[in-house]
Design a protein around this motif. Structure first.
Motif, mmCIF file in Angstrom:
data_model
loop_
_atom_site.group_PDB
_atom_site.id
_atom_site.type_symbol
_atom_site.label_atom_id
_atom_site.label_comp_id
_atom_site.label_asym_id
_atom_site.label_seq_id
_atom_site.Cartn_x
_atom_site.Cartn_y
_atom_site.Cartn_z
ATOM 1 N N MET A 2 -8.710 -9.670 4.822
ATOM 2 C CA MET A 2 -7.613 -10.076 3.949
ATOM 3 C C MET A 2 -6.444 -9.049 3.629
ATOM 4 O O MET A 2 -6.613 -7.822 3.600
ATOM 5 N N PRO A 3 -5.114 -9.435 3.422
ATOM 6 C CA PRO A 3 -3.765 -8.514 3.349
ATOM 7 C C PRO A 3 -4.282 -7.744 2.062
ATOM 8 O O PRO A 3 -3.974 -6.559 2.022
ATOM 9 N N SER A 4 -4.912 -8.261 0.786
ATOM 10 C CA SER A 4 -4.882 -7.426 -0.355
ATOM 11 C C SER A 4 -6.092 -6.519 -0.087
ATOM 12 O O SER A 4 -6.028 -5.348 -0.565
ATOM 13 N N GLU A 5 -7.190 -6.644 1.041
ATOM 14 C CA GLU A 5 -8.048 -5.623 1.323
ATOM 15 C C GLU A 5 -7.437 -4.411 1.732
ATOM 16 O O GLU A 5 -7.677 -3.339 1.336
ATOM 17 N N GLU A 6 -6.472 -4.586 2.633
ATOM 18 C CA GLU A 6 -5.853 -3.824 3.600
ATOM 19 C C GLU A 6 -5.100 -2.943 2.499
ATOM 20 O O GLU A 6 -4.970 -1.711 2.441
ATOM 21 N N LYS A 7 -4.254 -3.566 1.502
ATOM 22 C CA LYS A 7 -3.361 -2.860 0.353
ATOM 23 C C LYS A 7 -4.269 -1.910 -0.377
ATOM 24 O O LYS A 7 -3.654 -1.054 -0.575
ATOM 25 N N TYR A 8 -5.469 -2.009 -0.780
ATOM 26 C CA TYR A 8 -6.130 -1.242 -1.410
ATOM 27 C C TYR A 8 -7.267 -0.400 -0.774
ATOM 28 O O TYR A 8 -7.960 0.350 -1.550
ATOM 29 N N LYS A 9 -7.146 -0.402 0.463
ATOM 30 C CA LYS A 9 -7.955 0.536 1.295
ATOM 31 C C LYS A 9 -7.691 2.038 0.909
ATOM 32 O O LYS A 9 -6.482 2.435 1.012
ATOM 33 N N GLY A 10 -8.411 2.925 0.465
ATOM 34 C CA GLY A 10 -8.363 4.311 0.213
ATOM 35 C C GLY A 10 -7.940 4.302 -1.389
ATOM 36 O O GLY A 10 -7.538 5.270 -1.793
#
Ligand code: NAP
Length: 308
Positions: free
Chosen positions: A123-131
């Motif tokens: 999901m795009p929001s998963e990518e956004k909050y990685k790290g």
């Protein structure tokens, strides 16, 4: 001077297993090449800080640790190529390898250390909050969630183990699973149920990760009723399985049902002279130090093989 295209030992992969294999191979006197891809370092490049790799008093950033391994490998005299191996032929010796540059190489022995990638939800929001709260490695990042509430996504052994591990730090751990029964083994399920910090949230999938600069909530959806649920968590650990990187060797080496390369206790694959080390053959531990140890074993075996 003509460019060297034959090496006694070729290592494919640039995580801890690959670099350790190359270090031992070159120090064992073999003409050694390591093909590490365009960004050498493997999964540790995504790790915030590492505190469980021996030798570092203070936490080391994953990318810094890998940079040190790269420089150490180069200083010792291994040829490090920032290219991938795109195809391999293990049907005859010397083994034949094609690099992403289009060049052909040959090797007397090959060590595969291509790793495995943690699966992500995509999901795009998963990518956004990685790290920034979303992590693929509880062992690596769990310590940073002391006193916080976290969620683990997944229902297998990894998710269960991650959830139990995280109870050492977090005040509450939600284990979010998409079905009404866990896949994790019975013993782990018993431990989960016995732990007052764990709440198993069945029949839910994440719909969105939310927050300002860092994660503060995970929005879930009940897959049976469609009802939304919001978990106020600052950490979300994705534990929905790993995919070993075995595209290169499919049809040539024996793989298990999960796609991992099958080795004996000494890293030998089903083809004599081809060894595998690290997460590409490790279905159990998936730790940098274990991968490094396996890389060492593979190099010692490869050295013995080429010496006959
Ligand atoms: P796994 O067994 O494949 O489990 C993955 C879990 O994630 C499953 O519960 C699956 O749900 C869920 N999942 C997959 N895709 C999803 C998605 N898109 N959205 C939401 N949930 C999703 O992977 P694993 O737990 O990493 O284990 C891998 C292997 O290593 C297994 O053989 C395991 O036994 C082994 N392992 C062993 C130990 C141990 O023995 N101590 C520890 C860790 C791992 P479903 O259940 O609905 O498919």
């Amino acid at each position: 001077m003509t460019e060297q295209n034959h090496f006694e030992i070729v290592v494919v992969g640039s995580g801890p297993a690959g670099f350790t294999a190359a270090i031992y191979a070159v120090r064992g006197g073999a003409a050694t090449a390591l093909f590490g891809g365009v960004a050498p370092g493997g999964q540790l490049l995504q790790t915030m800080e590492i505190e469980n790799y021996p030798g570092f008093v203070d936490p080391v950033v994953g990318a810094d640790l890998m940079q040190k391994m790269l420089k150490q490998t180069q200083r010792l005299g291994a040829a490090v190529f920032q290219e991938s191996i795109t195809s391999a032929d293990f049907s005859a010796r010397p083994f034949r390898l094609k690099a992403s540059s289009g060049k052909d190489y040959t090797a007397d022995a090959v060590i595969l250390a291509t790793g495995a990638q943690a699966k992500w939800l995509g999901m795009p929001s998963e990518e956004k909050y990685k790290g920034k709260g979303v992590s693929g490695c509880a062992t690596c990042d769990g310590f940073f969630f002391r006193g916080k509430e976290v969620a683990v996504i997944g229902g297998g052994d990894t998710a269960a183990e991650d959830a139990l591990f995280l109870t050492k730090f977090a005040t509450k751990v939600y284990l979010v699973h998409r079905r009404d029964a866990l896949r994790a083994n019975f013993r782990l399920q018993e431990k989960l149920r016995a732990n007052p910090k764990v709440e198993i949230v069945y029949d839910h999938i994440p719909e969105e990760f939310a927050g300002e600069t860092k994660l503060t909530a995970v929005m879930l959806k009940n897959v049976k009723t469609g009802a939304p649920r919001r978990l106020e968590v600052t950490g979300a650990f994705i534990a929905i399985g790993h995919t070993p990187a075995t595209e290169l060797v499919k049809g040539q080496l024996k793989l298990d049902e999960g796609g991992y390369i099958v080795t004996d206790d000494h890293t030998a694959t089903s083809v004599p002279g081809v060894y595998a080390a690290g997460d590409v053959m490790d279905t159990r531990y998936k730790q940098a130090i274990v991968a490094a140890g396996a890389g060492c074993k593979a190099a010692l075996e490869a050295l013995a093989f080429i010496e006959g």
